[in-house]
Design a protein around this motif. Structure first.
Motif, mmCIF file in Angstrom:
data_model
loop_
_atom_site.group_PDB
_atom_site.id
_atom_site.type_symbol
_atom_site.label_atom_id
_atom_site.label_comp_id
_atom_site.label_asym_id
_atom_site.label_seq_id
_atom_site.Cartn_x
_atom_site.Cartn_y
_atom_site.Cartn_z
ATOM 1 N N LYS A 27 0.922 -1.297 0.013
ATOM 2 C CA LYS A 27 0.087 -0.151 -0.037
ATOM 3 C C LYS A 27 0.829 1.127 -0.075
ATOM 4 O O LYS A 27 0.580 2.448 -0.754
ATOM 5 N N ARG A 28 2.095 1.186 0.796
ATOM 6 C CA ARG A 28 2.776 2.444 0.769
ATOM 7 C C ARG A 28 3.376 2.613 -0.580
ATOM 8 O O ARG A 28 3.444 3.738 -1.122
ATOM 9 N N ARG A 29 3.872 1.562 -1.376
ATOM 10 C CA ARG A 29 4.365 1.546 -2.507
ATOM 11 C C ARG A 29 3.247 2.253 -3.567
ATOM 12 O O ARG A 29 3.633 2.959 -4.411
ATOM 13 N N ILE A 44 -3.322 -4.407 -6.555
ATOM 14 C CA ILE A 44 -2.429 -4.732 -5.460
ATOM 15 C C ILE A 44 -3.371 -5.893 -4.682
ATOM 16 O O ILE A 44 -4.640 -5.619 -4.614
ATOM 17 N N PRO A 45 -2.840 -6.801 -4.113
ATOM 18 C CA PRO A 45 -3.825 -7.967 -3.468
ATOM 19 C C PRO A 45 -4.196 -7.358 -2.187
ATOM 20 O O PRO A 45 -3.105 -6.748 -1.410
ATOM 21 N N ASP A 51 -8.845 -14.047 -2.792
ATOM 22 C CA ASP A 51 -8.353 -13.290 -4.228
ATOM 23 C C ASP A 51 -9.172 -11.836 -4.531
ATOM 24 O O ASP A 51 -9.216 -11.551 -5.563
ATOM 25 N N TRP A 52 -9.072 -11.231 -3.454
ATOM 26 C CA TRP A 52 -9.833 -9.943 -3.653
ATOM 27 C C TRP A 52 -8.420 -8.978 -3.853
ATOM 28 O O TRP A 52 -7.380 -9.494 -3.028
ATOM 29 N N CYS A 53 -8.480 -8.190 -4.664
ATOM 30 C CA CYS A 53 -7.579 -7.112 -5.070
ATOM 31 C C CYS A 53 -7.821 -5.613 -5.079
ATOM 32 O O CYS A 53 -9.125 -5.514 -5.225
ATOM 33 N N LYS A 113 -0.075 -3.813 -21.831
ATOM 34 C CA LYS A 113 0.631 -5.009 -21.422
ATOM 35 C C LYS A 113 0.625 -4.928 -20.083
ATOM 36 O O LYS A 113 0.137 -4.150 -19.390
ATOM 37 N N GLU A 114 1.347 -5.941 -19.209
ATOM 38 C CA GLU A 114 1.049 -6.026 -17.818
ATOM 39 C C GLU A 114 2.533 -6.575 -17.436
ATOM 40 O O GLU A 114 2.981 -7.313 -17.965
ATOM 41 N N THR A 115 2.740 -6.109 -15.925
ATOM 42 C CA THR A 115 3.959 -6.719 -15.437
ATOM 43 C C THR A 115 3.535 -7.073 -14.102
ATOM 44 O O THR A 115 2.809 -6.473 -13.264
ATOM 45 N N LEU A 116 4.077 -8.291 -13.633
ATOM 46 C CA LEU A 116 3.824 -8.793 -12.326
ATOM 47 C C LEU A 116 5.064 -8.572 -11.429
ATOM 48 O O LEU A 116 6.456 -8.675 -11.934
ATOM 49 N N LYS A 117 4.898 -7.777 -10.298
ATOM 50 C CA LYS A 117 6.060 -7.647 -9.189
ATOM 51 C C LYS A 117 5.174 -7.662 -7.799
ATOM 52 O O LYS A 117 4.430 -6.998 -7.631
ATOM 53 N N ASP A 118 5.988 -8.589 -7.054
ATOM 54 C CA ASP A 118 5.664 -8.735 -5.958
ATOM 55 C C ASP A 118 4.026 -8.980 -5.587
ATOM 56 O O ASP A 118 3.130 -8.439 -4.678
ATOM 57 N N ARG A 119 3.631 -9.752 -6.415
ATOM 58 C CA ARG A 119 2.268 -10.264 -6.332
ATOM 59 C C ARG A 119 1.175 -9.230 -6.634
ATOM 60 O O ARG A 119 0.010 -9.241 -6.461
ATOM 61 N N SER A 120 1.666 -8.089 -7.036
ATOM 62 C CA SER A 120 1.094 -6.944 -7.737
ATOM 63 C C SER A 120 1.041 -6.827 -9.249
ATOM 64 O O SER A 120 2.024 -7.441 -9.737
#
Length: 281
Positions: A27-29, A44-45, A51-53, A113-120
């Motif tokens: 959340k801070r990020r 973000i998850p 499975d809510w985001c 496009k999309e990028t996955l980082k830290d489950r976000s």
């Protein structure tokens, strides 16, 4: 940002458990990212078990007005009052699964496009919104929220106290129905929720009678002080029985103590008015 593999993207909707510490970090990020965001929808998850985001601030504005409104889909952007220390500026939108967001971005013709980082997931759009476009979305959302708030008009006796009461009540409602077992929710949780509702209801009723004699207002404030203190006792019970972590109880308890101190200030002022009125009489 590093590019995600096909296998990573295929597993996005199985988020896995997201604990509070990790959620606060993400959340801070997100808050930092959104301050300059004009071409992405960051998701973000927030509740991995189901499975809510969620998306926030600029991402939420873009998603609501440039995507969902365009597709004729109604979504709600809510405030962040249940978070005392890390709050989004505009609010957030929650949805079940990243694939819902991807599908709607594609339908709206904005998906790049999309990028996955830290489950976000960072969805890059094929359009960069201007400051003017974002400002118009923000204005539209503020007008929407103002319209909702104008449905019920109350003359506030103490706006600061009212805001804190709403924050505490919102947080405790969610805690009592999500973080307690079934028995505790039906007993301890029910008492806490009822106390929160009674406090807010009595505050609204009292705010409508601000021209009443000081004796009447003094009695009203004393009732609110008693209920606020009872709420502190209920939090102590939760901590004592280890139904909720002591640290969490203390954090909410500090907010309740703030409420109690505000109420004490009103009691002293009304008591002074009563004494002055009697001396004149």
């Amino acid at each position: 940002m590093e590019k995600s593999s096909t296998d990573d993207l295929a597993r996005l909707d199985t988020i896995g458990k997201v604990d509070r510490k990790e959620y606060d970090k993400l959340k801070r990020r997100a808050i930092k990212f959104e301050s300059k965001n004009a071409q992405y929808v960051l998701v973000i998850p927030c509740d991995g078990e189901n499975d809510w985001c969620e998306m926030s601030d600029n991402s939420a504005l873009i998603y609501k007005y440039a995507v969902c409104e365009k597709l004729g889909i109604a979504v709600s952007m809510t405030d962040d009052l249940d978070s005392f220390y890390i709050q989004y500026k505009m609010g957030r939108i929650r949805t079940r699964g990243f694939s819902v967001v991807r599908r709607r971005l594609e339908k709206a013709g904005l998906y790049e496009k999309e990028t996955l980082k830290d489950r976000s997931v960072i969805f890059q759009l094929n359009h960069q919104f201007t400051n003017k476009e974002l400002a118009l979305m923000r204005q539209k959302e503020e007008e929407h929220q103002a319209a909702l708030n104008s449905i019920v008009k109350v003359t506030f006796a103490d706006p600061v106290l009212h805001q804190k009461m709403i924050e505490v009540a919102t947080r405790l409602h969610r805690i009592c129905f999500r973080r307690l077992d079934k028995l505790s929710s039906a007993t301890n949780g029910r008492r806490i929720v009822e106390l929160c509702d009674v406090l807010i209801r009595d505050y609204y009723r009292m705010s409508e009678t601000l021209n009443a004699p000081p004796e009447v207002l003094l009695a009203d404030w004393k009732v609110m002080r008693r209920n606020t203190h009872d709420l502190l006792i209920e939090l102590q019970i939760l901590a004592g029985l280890k139904l909720w972590t002591r640290e969490s109880c203390v954090k909410v308890g500090e907010q309740v103590v703030f409420m109690e101190n505000r109420i004490e200030g009103h009691i002293k002022r009304e008591a002074d008015r009563v004494r002055k009125s009697r001396r004149k009489g």
